[in-house]
Design an enzyme around this catalytic site. Structure first.
Site, PDB file in Angstrom:
ATOM      1  N   LYS A  13       0.812  -1.063  -0.028  1.00  0.00           N
ATOM      2  CA  LYS A  13      -0.043  -0.021   0.076  1.00  0.00           C
ATOM      3  C   LYS A  13       0.809   1.411   0.077  1.00  0.00           C
ATOM      4  CE  LYS A  13      -2.158  -0.840   3.777  1.00  0.00           C
ATOM      5  NZ  LYS A  13      -1.262  -2.120   4.219  1.00  0.00           N
ATOM      6  N   ARG A  88      -8.940   0.561   9.861  1.00  0.00           N
ATOM      7  CA  ARG A  88      -8.337  -0.353  10.217  1.00  0.00           C
ATOM      8  C   ARG A  88      -9.172  -1.565  10.786  1.00  0.00           C
ATOM      9  NH1 ARG A  88      -2.780   0.292   9.213  1.00  0.00           N
ATOM     10  NH2 ARG A  88      -1.574  -1.439  10.251  1.00  0.00           N
ATOM     11  N   ARG A 127      11.657  -6.199   4.200  1.00  0.00           N
ATOM     12  CA  ARG A 127      11.475  -4.476   4.077  1.00  0.00           C
ATOM     13  C   ARG A 127      12.488  -3.825   4.832  1.00  0.00           C
ATOM     14  NH1 ARG A 127       5.485  -2.331   4.645  1.00  0.00           N
ATOM     15  NH2 ARG A 127       5.848  -2.932   6.896  1.00  0.00           N
ATOM     16  N   ARG A 160      11.885  -1.540  10.357  1.00  0.00           N
ATOM     17  CA  ARG A 160      10.894  -1.154  11.196  1.00  0.00           C
ATOM     18  C   ARG A 160      10.929  -1.870  12.499  1.00  0.00           C
ATOM     19  NH1 ARG A 160       5.458   0.400   8.263  1.00  0.00           N
ATOM     20  NH2 ARG A 160       4.869  -0.922   9.989  1.00  0.00           N
ATOM     21  N   ARG A 171       0.569  -8.990  13.660  1.00  0.00           N
ATOM     22  CA  ARG A 171      -0.005  -8.073  12.667  1.00  0.00           C
ATOM     23  C   ARG A 171      -0.839  -8.724  11.708  1.00  0.00           C
ATOM     24  NH1 ARG A 171       5.157  -5.114  10.611  1.00  0.00           N
ATOM     25  NH2 ARG A 171       3.466  -3.851   9.496  1.00  0.00           N
TER      26      ARG A 171
END
Ligand code: AMP
Length: 214
Positions: A13, A88, A127, A160, A171
């Site tokens: 996203k 969310r 990532r 992160r 998550r």
């Protein structure tokens, strides 16, 4: 254009939102980015949010809704915006609808970027983000030319805190139980379009643009 980007953590996203900013000249509003900034600034809101974020849980609705209300009140949102990571859950979606209806500026589209669950883990553990220009990389799929260094600006890349495997699993669970119902929520309103988030960034971007243009 007022757009909600839906999709699991790691669906891409943020990457697509950054390309949409360039194409349409409207801002990306990412509650995750706003919260990470509050954490790094050490604000009291940031301290409260960090305890949830580190566990991979959602920050309380009251906090994120307050942030969104404030952000949507800023001038650069007049032409539209891309919501990334908000809403969310259903309570957030309902509050957003009420807020935007009161302003007479409802959402135009909810676009879901769909990626198979087995791909998400690798995308998230790989990532890396530039700590200066926020350019994103993936050590498996789109590595920087020089390990740990941003191609664009030469700054260091970071991982992160919540992109560690255990937090990622949490998550993804939270996504399935709390965020996935939003697909039905927007489908019932006739506002949903879905695209496959598998393929190159450019291939996905052309699907995103085609869905928006229709
Ligand atoms: P993201 O960058 O969108 O993956 O968000 C990172 C973390 O920030 C999430 O795991 C949540 O802890 C928190 N967060 C971001 N957006 C929201 C939201 N709309 N509601 C609650 N928590 C959020």
């Amino acid at each position: 254009m007022r757009l909600v980007l839906l999709g699991a953590p790691g669906a891409g996203k943020g990457t697509q939102a950054k390309k949409l900013i360039e194409k349409y000249g409207i801002p990306q509003i990412s509650t995750g980015d706003i919260l990470r900034k509050a954490v790094s600034d050490g604000t009291s809101l940031g301290k409260e949010a960090k305890s949830y974020m580190d566990k991979g849980e959602l920050v309380p609705d009251k906090v994120v809704i307050g942030l969104i209300e404030e952000r949507l009140g800023q001038n650069d949102t007049k032409k539209g915006y891309i919501l990334d990571g908000f809403p969310r859950n259903t309570a957030q979606a309902e509050t957003l609808d009420r807020m935007l209806n009161d302003l007479g500026m409802p959402l135009d589209l909810a676009l879901s970027v769909d990626v198979p669950k087995e791909d998400l883990l690798k995308r998230l553990t790989g990532r890396r983000t530039c700590n200066n220009c926020q350019q994103m990389y993936n050590v498996y799929y789109s590595p920087p030319k020089k390990n740990g260094i941003c191609d664009k600006c030469g700054s260091e890349l970071f991982q992160r805190d919540d992109d560690k495997e255990e937090t990622i699993r949490k998550r993804l669970d939270v996504y399935e139980s709390q965020t996935l119902p939003l697909i039905d929520y927007y489908k019932k309103k006739g506002m949903l379009k879905s695209i496959s988030g598998t393929g190159s960034i450019e291939e996905i971007f052309s699907k995103v643009c085609a869905a928006i243009a229709k």
